[in-house]
Design a protein around this motif. Structure first.
Motif, PDB file in Angstrom:
ATOM      1  N   ALA A  43       1.009  -1.016  -0.122  1.00 47.20           N
ATOM      2  CA  ALA A  43      -0.034   0.031  -0.076  1.00 47.20           C
ATOM      3  C   ALA A  43       0.805   1.299  -0.140  1.00 47.20           C
ATOM      4  N   LYS A  44       2.136   1.028   0.636  1.00 46.49           N
ATOM      5  CA  LYS A  44       2.991   2.250   0.736  1.00 46.49           C
ATOM      6  C   LYS A  44       3.555   2.766  -0.418  1.00 46.49           C
ATOM      7  N   LEU A  45       3.997   1.521  -1.203  1.00 48.46           N
ATOM      8  CA  LEU A  45       4.729   1.664  -2.742  1.00 48.46           C
ATOM      9  C   LEU A  45       3.473   2.132  -3.737  1.00 48.46           C
ATOM     10  N   ARG A  46       2.414   1.849  -3.408  1.00 55.34           N
ATOM     11  CA  ARG A  46       0.994   2.490  -4.210  1.00 55.34           C
ATOM     12  C   ARG A  46       0.907   3.714  -3.995  1.00 55.34           C
ATOM     13  N   GLY A  47       0.732   4.121  -2.647  1.00 56.35           N
ATOM     14  CA  GLY A  47       0.967   5.517  -2.098  1.00 56.35           C
ATOM     15  C   GLY A  47       2.009   6.303  -2.907  1.00 56.35           C
ATOM     16  N   LYS A  48       3.094   5.979  -2.986  1.00 55.97           N
ATOM     17  CA  LYS A  48       3.996   6.972  -3.735  1.00 55.97           C
ATOM     18  C   LYS A  48       3.555   7.148  -5.241  1.00 55.97           C
TER      19      LYS A  48
ATOM     20  N   ALA B 220       2.001  -4.273  -9.213  1.00 54.50           N
ATOM     21  CA  ALA B 220       1.947  -5.560 -10.344  1.00 54.50           C
ATOM     22  C   ALA B 220       2.999  -4.880 -11.585  1.00 54.50           C
ATOM     23  N   ARG B 221       2.861  -3.784 -11.766  1.00 58.10           N
ATOM     24  CA  ARG B 221       3.720  -3.265 -12.736  1.00 58.10           C
ATOM     25  C   ARG B 221       5.127  -3.474 -12.442  1.00 58.10           C
ATOM     26  N   GLN B 222       5.471  -3.352 -11.113  1.00 60.13           N
ATOM     27  CA  GLN B 222       6.868  -3.539 -10.681  1.00 60.13           C
ATOM     28  C   GLN B 222       7.195  -4.768 -10.744  1.00 60.13           C
ATOM     29  N   LEU B 223       6.066  -5.621 -10.079  1.00 58.67           N
ATOM     30  CA  LEU B 223       6.544  -7.226  -9.868  1.00 58.67           C
ATOM     31  C   LEU B 223       6.837  -7.749 -11.463  1.00 58.67           C
ATOM     32  N   THR B 351      31.023 -10.780  -6.431  1.00 60.11           N
ATOM     33  CA  THR B 351      30.875  -9.150  -5.679  1.00 60.11           C
ATOM     34  C   THR B 351      30.269  -8.648  -7.201  1.00 60.11           C
ATOM     35  N   ALA B 352      30.298  -8.865  -8.333  1.00 61.28           N
ATOM     36  CA  ALA B 352      29.585  -8.202  -9.346  1.00 61.28           C
ATOM     37  C   ALA B 352      28.117  -8.396  -9.197  1.00 61.28           C
ATOM     38  N   SER B 353      27.502  -9.583  -8.835  1.00 60.34           N
ATOM     39  CA  SER B 353      26.099  -9.713  -8.729  1.00 60.34           C
ATOM     40  C   SER B 353      25.549  -9.034  -7.572  1.00 60.34           C
ATOM     41  N   LEU B 354      26.450  -9.132  -6.231  1.00 65.22           N
ATOM     42  CA  LEU B 354      26.248  -8.210  -4.971  1.00 65.22           C
ATOM     43  C   LEU B 354      26.047  -6.761  -5.583  1.00 65.22           C
ATOM     44  N   GLU B 355      26.963  -6.341  -6.296  1.00 67.48           N
ATOM     45  CA  GLU B 355      26.890  -4.869  -6.779  1.00 67.48           C
ATOM     46  C   GLU B 355      25.672  -4.618  -7.401  1.00 67.48           C
ATOM     47  N   TYR B 356      25.632  -5.508  -8.402  1.00 64.58           N
ATOM     48  CA  TYR B 356      24.341  -5.318  -9.225  1.00 64.58           C
ATOM     49  C   TYR B 356      22.975  -5.184  -8.630  1.00 64.58           C
ATOM     50  N   ARG B 357      22.914  -6.087  -7.812  1.00 63.16           N
ATOM     51  CA  ARG B 357      21.623  -6.150  -6.669  1.00 63.16           C
ATOM     52  C   ARG B 357      21.517  -4.885  -5.840  1.00 63.16           C
ATOM     53  N   ARG B 358      22.629  -4.562  -5.004  1.00 60.01           N
ATOM     54  CA  ARG B 358      22.578  -3.453  -4.139  1.00 60.01           C
ATOM     55  C   ARG B 358      21.865  -2.294  -4.911  1.00 60.01           C
ATOM     56  N   HIS B 359      22.420  -1.864  -6.310  1.00 55.31           N
ATOM     57  CA  HIS B 359      22.030  -0.545  -6.974  1.00 55.31           C
ATOM     58  C   HIS B 359      20.388  -0.959  -7.389  1.00 55.31           C
ATOM     59  N   ILE B 360      20.154  -2.053  -7.999  1.00 54.71           N
ATOM     60  CA  ILE B 360      18.865  -2.325  -8.933  1.00 54.71           C
ATOM     61  C   ILE B 360      17.822  -2.361  -7.612  1.00 54.71           C
ATOM     62  N   CYS B 361      18.175  -2.787  -6.502  1.00 54.64           N
ATOM     63  CA  CYS B 361      17.267  -2.903  -5.395  1.00 54.64           C
ATOM     64  C   CYS B 361      17.068  -1.732  -4.625  1.00 54.64           C
ATOM     65  N   SER B 362      17.860  -0.710  -4.980  1.00 57.68           N
ATOM     66  CA  SER B 362      18.298   0.433  -3.974  1.00 57.68           C
ATOM     67  C   SER B 362      16.953   1.233  -3.731  1.00 57.68           C
ATOM     68  N   GLY B 364      13.704  -0.060  -3.538  1.00 58.26           N
ATOM     69  CA  GLY B 364      12.673  -0.976  -3.166  1.00 58.26           C
ATOM     70  C   GLY B 364      12.428  -2.019  -4.063  1.00 58.26           C
ATOM     71  N   VAL B 365      12.012  -3.239  -3.593  1.00 55.94           N
ATOM     72  CA  VAL B 365      11.690  -4.451  -4.330  1.00 55.94           C
ATOM     73  C   VAL B 365      10.227  -5.003  -4.294  1.00 55.94           C
TER      74      VAL B 365
END
Lengths: 243, 397
Positions: A43-48, B220-223, B351-362, B364-365
């Motif tokens: 819901a928070k993500l949606r809110g943003k 949903a769009r993000q997922l 470390t390449a994957s860890l760095e990739y993940r750190r940024h792309i998930c920075s 939110g996921v």
């Protein structure tokens, strides 16, 4: 086409596969979610996104200002024009789709044996009335100097909202009761739509529009009552067959 | 039966004809058909679409083969249509997504158990746990967005619990590439497995890329954006299992044999007689394609197609719930990660994957947001109260 509801091998519920279901239920109860929290996180993500969203689109600027000149139009103030054009555009789109809903339903009734001639005639008449209501919305939009071929934001949103209705009626597998039930949803929305337009016309004190919209509403009310009755009859008949 | 199947001539290409009416027949029932009928439909559509994809790629590099490629592609386009149009319109895109993940889990698990090459089998087990997790995240989305129970689609064949958390699937590209089999030494079943799982994953990727933007809900769009990216990684992973030293015609030959193998498996296990008739017809069509390609292979490469195919088809793939196998893999291998082509413990991830993940998930996921605190419950997570009333059970929460 089998019109009746029947008992059969519906496999969707857990009772259909007791062993597999028990296994699934057990492990789902044993394994904890790996991410803590609740649906509030989504819901928070949606809110943003909601806070940052752009609108669906805009109401088109009337291209012909001639329509705005007139005694009634002089009373329009503030956002009156935008709101009227948007809601009339919605009604126009909805009525046009409504004609297609009746076309789809008539295609279905044409192959069903025990559909009364009276029902078919009524459906044909309602279809023609939907078309007349489309023309009515178009004529008022032209009076306002608006472009009736434009898709307004409310027209777009109403189309999204009613897309499931069209999907139900056009599916060859849905029976008459299921199709009529979907149509009933459309008629409920349609009635509310004309009621709102009458209030809007009252707001700008346009007696001629009020009169025309009230006639449309009267016809829509009859569509609603009739379709509701058809649904009830079909369901009760189905129930009697089952019983 | 399999021993002689590869020698069958099948239906001649010129006799493989369709009408629009045939292609657009009656769909399956979402409610009444067995989930494995839908699994076969999705798998075979993915395989046919991949058949088109491979042949278009070959045609880009080869002028002489363009006409036979186009001829077989035309049939495969219509096979794919007839198969994919079996999915009924009452499947919402998200419900179809649940079915796609069920395909990925149940088919990959079956493949992992019969794959003779240990490294390739490890790769399938690795990917399996990721698709298993996608199913859990999408099930949470289906429940919390549409108010539906994913098990209506899964029919209790497949568990709905966390796997390897989707967040941890996001790896550097170099950590998705795998070692290929050696085409001169690998068993036919190894070649078939790599071609079919690549096809299935490719289809899943393309499906998510197409339907992702049709969702209004930003979660949903993000997922879909997130999991489509992982499916692209999976295509990289599984595609890399195939020997790059194989010629175009050799790959084409393997693909046709893979199609024969899968239609044969479908014929043997289909429970819906109407759908079984389609599998039988298409098995005969594929044997016709295989016969044509064998001829082209021998004509252009001056090699016996038996060098590639051997003399018999492997035992068919079993379409059944792989629950116990999947649970064991989950217990044993959920903490595996990759470093280059190696599978390693998470403490040794690159470390390449860890760095990739750190940024792309920075920022939110979505996979985490959608499933926070989610536990599957029959009838949906809102259904827990009715259990207390009706059964007097203590309900977890």
């Amino acid at each position: 086409m089998d019109k009746q509801t029947h008992l059969g091998m519906n496999r969707t519920g857990i009772q259909m596969s007791p062993l597999d279901s028990a296994s699934l239920k057990t492990i789902a109860a044993e394994v904890s979610p790996d991410i803590g929290g609740s649906s509030d996180m989504a819901a928070k993500l949606r809110g943003k996104y909601i806070a940052d969203a752009n609108p669906i689109g805009s109401v088109p600027v009337p291209g012909n200002l001639k329509g705005l000149v007139g005694t009634a139009m002089e009373k329009l103030t503030g956002n009156d024009i935008e709101v009227l054009v948007d809601k009339l555009g919605e009604r126009l789109a909805f009525e046009r789709t409504g004609v297609r809903l009746y076309d789809a339903l008539l295609a279905k009734t044409s192959v069903l044996e025990d559909v009364s001639e009276a029902m078919v005639q009524s459906l044909h008449r309602f279809r023609e009335e939907e078309l007349a209501h489309f023309e009515l919305a178009k004529s008022i939009l032209l009076d306002l100097g608006a472009d009736p071929t434009a898709q307004t934001p409310c027209a777009d949103v109403a189309g999204v909202a009613s897309s499931g209705i069209l999907k139900v009626i056009t599916d060859p597998r849905t029976n008459l009761a299921q199709s009529l039930d979907a149509l009933l949803a459309a008629e409920l929305i349609d009635n509310a739509g004309w009621e709102l337009l009458i209030k809007l016309a009252g707001h700008v004190n346009h007696a001629e529009w009020i009169e025309k919209f009230q006639l449309a509403l009267k016809q829509e009310a009859q569509h609603l009552a009739t379709v509701r009755l058809y649904v009830e009859n079909e369901i009760l008949r189905d129930s009697a067959v089952l019983g | 039966m399999p021993a002689k199947l590869l020698d069958s001539k099948g239906v001649k290409l010129e006799n493989q004809r369709f009408t629009w009416k045939e292609m657009v027949g009656k769909p399956i029932s979402k409610l009444d058909d067995d989930a494995f009928t839908r699994i076969r439909i999705i798998l075979m559509n993915g395989i046919e679409i991949d058949a088109l994809r491979l042949k278009h790629a070959i045609a880009r590099f080869n002028g002489e083969l363009r006409v036979p490629l186009a001829q077989i592609r035309r049939v495969e386009q219509h096979q794919a249509t007839m198969i994919n149009w079996l999915i009924s319109a009452d499947h919402s895109p998200l419900e179809t997504t649940i079915a796609y993940e069920q395909v990925a889990i149940e088919v990959t698990a079956a493949v992992a158990q019969t794959e003779p090459d240990p490294y390739q089998a490890q790769t399938y087990r690795f990917g399996l746990l990721e698709d298993f997790d996608h199913l859990y995240r999408y099930s949470a989305l289906l429940d919390r967005l549409e108010g539906k129970d994913a098990n209506n689609i899964l029919q209790s064949y497949t568990d709905i619990i966390p796997g390897r958390l989707t967040t941890n699937h996001h790896r550097a590209p170099e950590d998705d590439v795998r070692n290929p089999y050696n085409c001169r030494q690998a068993a036919l079943i190894t070649k078939i497995h790599a071609a079919m799982i690549t096809a299935a994953e490719y289809q899943t990727h393309d499906y998510y890329m197409n339907i992702g933007p049709t969702f209004a809900d930003p979660v949903a769009r993000q997922l879909y954006a997130e999991i489509a990216s992982v499916e692209e990684q999976h295509v990289t992973q599984y595609g890399a299992l195939m020997d790059p030293g194989e010629s175009y015609l050799e790959k084409w030959l393997i693909h046709e044999a893979m199609e024969v193998y899968n239609y044969y498996s479908c014929v043997e296990q289909e429970t819906n007689p109407r759908i079984k008739a389609i599998w039988e017809r298409f098995l005969d069509y594929e044997l016709g394609h295989l016969t044509t390609v064998k001829g082209l292979f021998e004509q252009y490469e001056r090699r016996d197609s038996a060098e590639v195919l051997g003399s018999s088809l492997p035992e068919f793939i079993e379409f059944k719930s792989q629950r116990e196998f999947v649970r064991k893999v989950l217990t044993d291998e959920v903490n595996l990660r990759t470093r280059g082509t190696e599978f390693v413990d998470r403490s040794q991830e690159s470390t390449a994957s860890l760095e990739y993940r750190r940024h792309i998930c920075s920022e939110g996921v979505a996979a985490e947001a959608v499933s926070a605190g989610y536990r599957w419950h029959e009838g949906g997570e809102l259904n827990t109260k009715s259990d207390i009333k009706s059964k007097g059970e203590t309900v977890y929460g």
